[in-house]
Structure formats: structure tokens, C-alpha cells
Write an enzyme that holds these catalytic residues in place. Structure first.
Site, mmCIF file in Angstrom:
data_model
loop_
_atom_site.group_PDB
_atom_site.id
_atom_site.type_symbol
_atom_site.label_atom_id
_atom_site.label_comp_id
_atom_site.label_asym_id
_atom_site.label_seq_id
_atom_site.Cartn_x
_atom_site.Cartn_y
_atom_site.Cartn_z
ATOM 1 N N ASP A 21 15.026 -3.443 -8.354
ATOM 2 C CA ASP A 21 14.418 -2.389 -7.547
ATOM 3 C C ASP A 21 15.422 -1.931 -6.488
ATOM 4 O OD1 ASP A 21 11.188 -1.553 -6.880
ATOM 5 O OD2 ASP A 21 12.697 -1.127 -5.345
ATOM 6 N N ILE A 22 15.478 -0.636 -6.256
ATOM 7 C CA ILE A 22 16.460 -0.066 -5.327
ATOM 8 C C ILE A 22 16.122 -0.400 -3.871
ATOM 9 C CG2 ILE A 22 15.409 2.227 -4.958
ATOM 10 C CD1 ILE A 22 18.228 3.398 -5.607
ATOM 11 N N ASN A 69 1.013 -1.195 -10.000
ATOM 12 C CA ASN A 69 0.264 -0.219 -9.218
ATOM 13 C C ASN A 69 -0.157 0.935 -10.123
ATOM 14 O OD1 ASN A 69 0.679 -1.654 -6.791
ATOM 15 N ND2 ASN A 69 2.715 -0.756 -6.572
ATOM 16 N N GLU A 115 4.012 5.074 -6.998
ATOM 17 C CA GLU A 115 4.911 6.144 -6.547
ATOM 18 C C GLU A 115 5.720 6.737 -7.678
ATOM 19 O OE1 GLU A 115 7.145 4.577 -3.289
ATOM 20 O OE2 GLU A 115 5.409 4.617 -1.942
ATOM 21 N N VAL A 116 6.036 5.917 -8.669
ATOM 22 C CA VAL A 116 6.794 6.412 -9.823
ATOM 23 C C VAL A 116 5.855 6.426 -11.027
ATOM 24 C CG1 VAL A 116 8.746 6.028 -11.362
ATOM 25 C CG2 VAL A 116 8.981 5.535 -8.911
ATOM 26 N N HIS A 120 5.387 0.469 -14.802
ATOM 27 C CA HIS A 120 6.380 -0.564 -14.470
ATOM 28 C C HIS A 120 5.675 -1.790 -13.914
ATOM 29 C CE1 HIS A 120 5.892 2.236 -11.078
ATOM 30 N NE2 HIS A 120 6.063 1.202 -10.271
ATOM 31 N N HIS A 143 6.312 -4.951 -11.454
ATOM 32 C CA HIS A 143 7.184 -5.533 -10.438
ATOM 33 C C HIS A 143 7.256 -7.047 -10.629
ATOM 34 C CE1 HIS A 143 7.145 -2.066 -7.464
ATOM 35 N NE2 HIS A 143 6.063 -1.761 -8.171
HETATM 36 P P1 AMP Z 1 5.410 1.824 -7.298
HETATM 37 O O1 AMP Z 1 5.014 2.043 -5.865
HETATM 38 O O2 AMP Z 1 4.688 0.691 -7.951
HETATM 39 O O3 AMP Z 1 5.367 3.102 -8.096
HETATM 40 O O4 AMP Z 1 6.916 1.315 -7.242
HETATM 41 C C1 AMP Z 1 8.009 2.124 -7.510
HETATM 42 C C2 AMP Z 1 9.219 1.286 -7.227
HETATM 43 O O5 AMP Z 1 10.344 1.934 -7.790
HETATM 44 C C3 AMP Z 1 9.521 1.091 -5.727
HETATM 45 O O6 AMP Z 1 9.554 -0.307 -5.426
HETATM 46 C C4 AMP Z 1 10.884 1.755 -5.562
HETATM 47 O O7 AMP Z 1 11.706 1.094 -4.626
HETATM 48 C C5 AMP Z 1 11.451 1.692 -6.968
HETATM 49 N N1 AMP Z 1 12.444 2.700 -7.292
HETATM 50 C C6 AMP Z 1 12.362 4.027 -7.078
HETATM 51 N N2 AMP Z 1 13.467 4.642 -7.525
HETATM 52 C C7 AMP Z 1 14.265 3.681 -8.053
HETATM 53 C C8 AMP Z 1 15.548 3.677 -8.676
HETATM 54 N N3 AMP Z 1 16.241 4.823 -8.860
HETATM 55 N N4 AMP Z 1 16.061 2.506 -9.087
HETATM 56 C C9 AMP Z 1 15.368 1.364 -8.899
HETATM 57 N N5 AMP Z 1 14.160 1.281 -8.331
HETATM 58 C C10 AMP Z 1 13.608 2.440 -7.902
#
Ligand code: AMP
Ligand code: ZN
Length: 116
Positions: free
Chosen positions: A31-32, A88, A96-97, A101, A103
Site C-alpha cells: 500500500d502506498i 471495504n 476509496e478505490v 482489494h 488489505h
Molecule cells: P480503500 O479505502 O479500502 O479503498 O483502500 C484503498 C487503499 O489503496 C488505500 O490504503 C490507499 O493508500 C491505497 N492506494 C491508493 N493508491 C495506491 C497506489 N497507487 N499504490 C498502492 N496503494 C494505493
């Protein structure tokens, strides 16, 4: 694939990621913005928006995805002491994405599940 999805771009190599594991169905990467010393994400290569979009025909892939989460956690050295997994889903879940995914959070004891 969805052309504006950052995780699809990680799958196809358009944007970089610190990949941990990859096969024909799933990818794992760091994770970034890590929340714990070890914070990885494991995703299906196919663009599935969220858990609610899984269908019967995804059962084999979803089982593989989950088994690979455990594999990646072992590879990252957090399995013996333990880790938290988190999915999530949509707005109320804090997603958010919009690409499914899982975690993996480890490397320290995480607190009790508190939802604020
Ligand atoms: P969520 O809130 O469950 O959608 O988590 C999305 C996760 O993606 C967050 O923990 C972000 O830090 C991570 N994230 C977003 N962009 C990137 C990226 N380019 N590379 C790695 N992790 C990312
Ligand atoms: Zn995607």
C-alpha cells in the site's frame, strides 16, 4: 479492465507499484500509504468493483484470492504473529478505490475493531 482505475493500471504496469506477488489471476503489492509496518493489498487482475459484485462464476477466483492473501502474509513474515485483513465496500464501508482489494495489515498489534 477499466481505463480510469488505478489498480487496473497497476495490473497492466501503466503505473508502478511495489509488487509482492503476481500470477494469472491476482496481484499483491505494498500500500502506498501504509497504516501499519506491513500493509499490502491483494487484488483480482480482473476489474471487479467491490465485494458486492462477486458472482457465482467468480467462486474459484475468489477462493484463490483468499488463499493467496494467506500466502502473501506468510511471504511478508507476518503470519506467525498475525495480521488483520480488511475489505471495504462502497461509501459506508470507506472504499476509496473502486477495484476489489483485500488489505493485509501487520507488523504490529492492531487495536480492537473500532468503527468511528
Ligand atoms: P480503500 O479505502 O479500502 O479503498 O483502500 C484503498 C487503499 O489503496 C488505500 O490504503 C490507499 O493508500 C491505497 N492506494 C491508493 N493508491 C495506491 C497506489 N497507487 N499504490 C498502492 N496503494 C494505493
Ligand atoms: Zn480496476
Amino acid at each position: 479492465m477499466s481505463s480510469d482505475c488505478i489498480f487496473c493500471k497497476i495490473v497492466n504496469g501503466t503505473i508502478p507499484a511495489r509488487k509482492i506477488y503476481e500470477d494469472d489471476q491476482v496481484v499483491a503489492f505494498h500500500d502506498i500509504h501504509p497504516q501499519t509496518p506491513v500493509h499490502a493489498l491483494v487484488i483480482p487482475k480482473r476489474h471487479i468493483v467491490c465485494l458486492d459484485d462477486l458472482r457465482d462464476e467468480d467462486r474459484t477466483m475468489a477462493g484463490h484470492l483468499l488463499e493467496r492473501v494467506a500466502h502473501v502474509a506468510r511471504e511478508l513474515g507476518v503470519a506467525a504473529e498475525g495480521y488483520r485483513t480488511l475489505i471495504n465496500t462502497r461509501e459506508h464501508g470507506g472504499q476509496e478505490v473502486d477495484h476489489l482489494h483485500i488489505h493485509i495489515l501487520g507488523g504490529r498489534r492492531v487495536g480492537p475493531m473500532v468503527c468511528r
